[in-house]
Design a protein around this motif. Structure first.
Motif, PDB file in Angstrom:
ATOM      1  N   ARG A  50       0.852  -1.414   0.036  1.00 12.82           N
ATOM      2  CA  ARG A  50      -0.041   0.126   0.024  1.00 12.82           C
ATOM      3  C   ARG A  50       1.205   1.202  -0.151  1.00 12.82           C
ATOM      4  NH1 ARG A  50      -1.728   0.625   4.844  1.00 12.82           N
ATOM      5  NH2 ARG A  50      -3.587   1.967   4.005  1.00 12.82           N
ATOM      6  N   VAL A  52       0.272   5.903  -0.042  1.00  9.83           N
ATOM      7  CA  VAL A  52      -0.434   6.736   0.159  1.00  9.83           C
ATOM      8  C   VAL A  52       0.165   8.182  -0.467  1.00  9.83           C
ATOM      9  CG1 VAL A  52      -2.104   8.102   1.376  1.00  9.83           C
ATOM     10  CG2 VAL A  52      -1.892   5.630   1.968  1.00  9.83           C
ATOM     11  N   LYS A  56      -4.628   9.586  -1.342  1.00  9.32           N
ATOM     12  CA  LYS A  56      -4.816   8.647  -2.219  1.00  9.32           C
ATOM     13  C   LYS A  56      -4.192   7.491  -2.142  1.00  9.32           C
ATOM     14  CE  LYS A  56      -6.422   7.522  -7.042  1.00  9.32           C
ATOM     15  NZ  LYS A  56      -6.348   7.942  -8.264  1.00  9.32           N
ATOM     16  N   GLU A  57      -5.071   6.394  -1.954  1.00  8.01           N
ATOM     17  CA  GLU A  57      -4.205   5.088  -1.327  1.00  8.01           C
ATOM     18  C   GLU A  57      -4.295   4.329  -2.823  1.00  8.01           C
ATOM     19  OE1 GLU A  57      -4.807   1.899   1.779  1.00  8.01           O
ATOM     20  OE2 GLU A  57      -6.435   1.574   0.477  1.00  8.01           O
ATOM     21  N   THR A  58      -3.013   3.654  -2.963  1.00  4.10           N
ATOM     22  CA  THR A  58      -2.620   2.906  -4.262  1.00  4.10           C
ATOM     23  C   THR A  58      -2.484   1.185  -3.904  1.00  4.10           C
ATOM     24  OG1 THR A  58      -1.938   4.730  -5.561  1.00  4.10           O
ATOM     25  CG2 THR A  58      -1.191   2.577  -6.164  1.00  4.10           C
ATOM     26  N   THR A  79       2.701   4.738   4.649  1.00  3.83           N
ATOM     27  CA  THR A  79       1.903   3.584   5.609  1.00  3.83           C
ATOM     28  C   THR A  79       2.946   2.920   6.436  1.00  3.83           C
ATOM     29  OG1 THR A  79       2.599   1.866   3.638  1.00  3.83           O
ATOM     30  CG2 THR A  79       0.520   3.248   3.414  1.00  3.83           C
TER      31      THR A  79
END
Length: 202
Positions: A50, A52, A56-58, A79
């Motif tokens: 993960r 951020v 916005k989280e990817t 994260t």
């Protein structure tokens, strides 16, 4: 011996200014590497990574795992991960790496790349949780992949192919002055596991 070959008598330094990157060639035989690759694939608690950015989280296709001698926190890409305790395979590989490199490590970040389309962008491993200028040992298992370094100031690029079972160590001011990446490739490849043994600042 060719630096893309097998076990080297002495490590080869790949960069000549602003740090040190020692390439040791193969740390083990292909047969041993095959065994550890298969065991890690099954025993490690793999999870999609993960990141951020700008709130916005990817979620990456690449999977990761974070292990150590204590439940260390490690924060990158906004994260935080909490370390799981070493598995026996990781302890075995850590011991091999420490003996070969004359360094000590208390944690390990693992990456699982399923194929050549998965990679890592230019970055430095300079998070505040890590001991400053400490050695980071990168152990490669599985598919051979190109690995690159780029000097932050001169833009010089140095690349090599990391073979199955090979060992590379970044230390000194490398993270301050150099970026590194695993570029994706259109050439069909099998899976690759990369173990980066590190030292969390205690």
């Amino acid at each position: 011996m060719d630096i893309f070959g097998n076990i080297l008598n002495q490590p080869i330094n790949l960069i000549n200014n602003g740090g040190m990157v020692d390439y040791y060639g193969n740390l083990m035989t292909d047969a041993q590497a095959d065994i550890y690759f298969a065991r890690l694939l099954e025993s490690i608690a793999w999870k999609n990574d993960r990141a951020v950015f700008n709130g916005k989280e990817t979620i990456t296709k690449r999977k990761v795992a974070w292990y150590g001698e204590k439940p260390y926190n490690y924060t990158y890409s906004n994260t935080t991960k909490k370390a799981l305790f070493w598995t026996q395979e990781l302890l075995d590989l850590k011991a091999m790496a420490e003996e070969k490199t004359n360094e000590s490590y208390n944690s390990c970040l693992l990456n699982l790349y399923h194929n050549g389309t998965e990679g890592m962008a230019w970055h430095s491993d300079a998070e505040k949780d890590l001991k400053r200028n400490a050695a980071i040992c990168s152990l490669s298992l599985g598919a051979e992949r190109k690995f690159s370094f780029k000097n932050k100031h001169t833009k010089e690029v140095v690349s090599l192919v990391l073979k199955h079972g090979s060992c590379l160590v970044m230390k000194g001011a490398t993270q301050k002055n150099w970026l590194h990446r695993l570029p994706p490739t259109s050439i069909p490849t099998n899976a690759r596991i990369n173990l980066t043994f590190r030292t969390i600042e205690i």
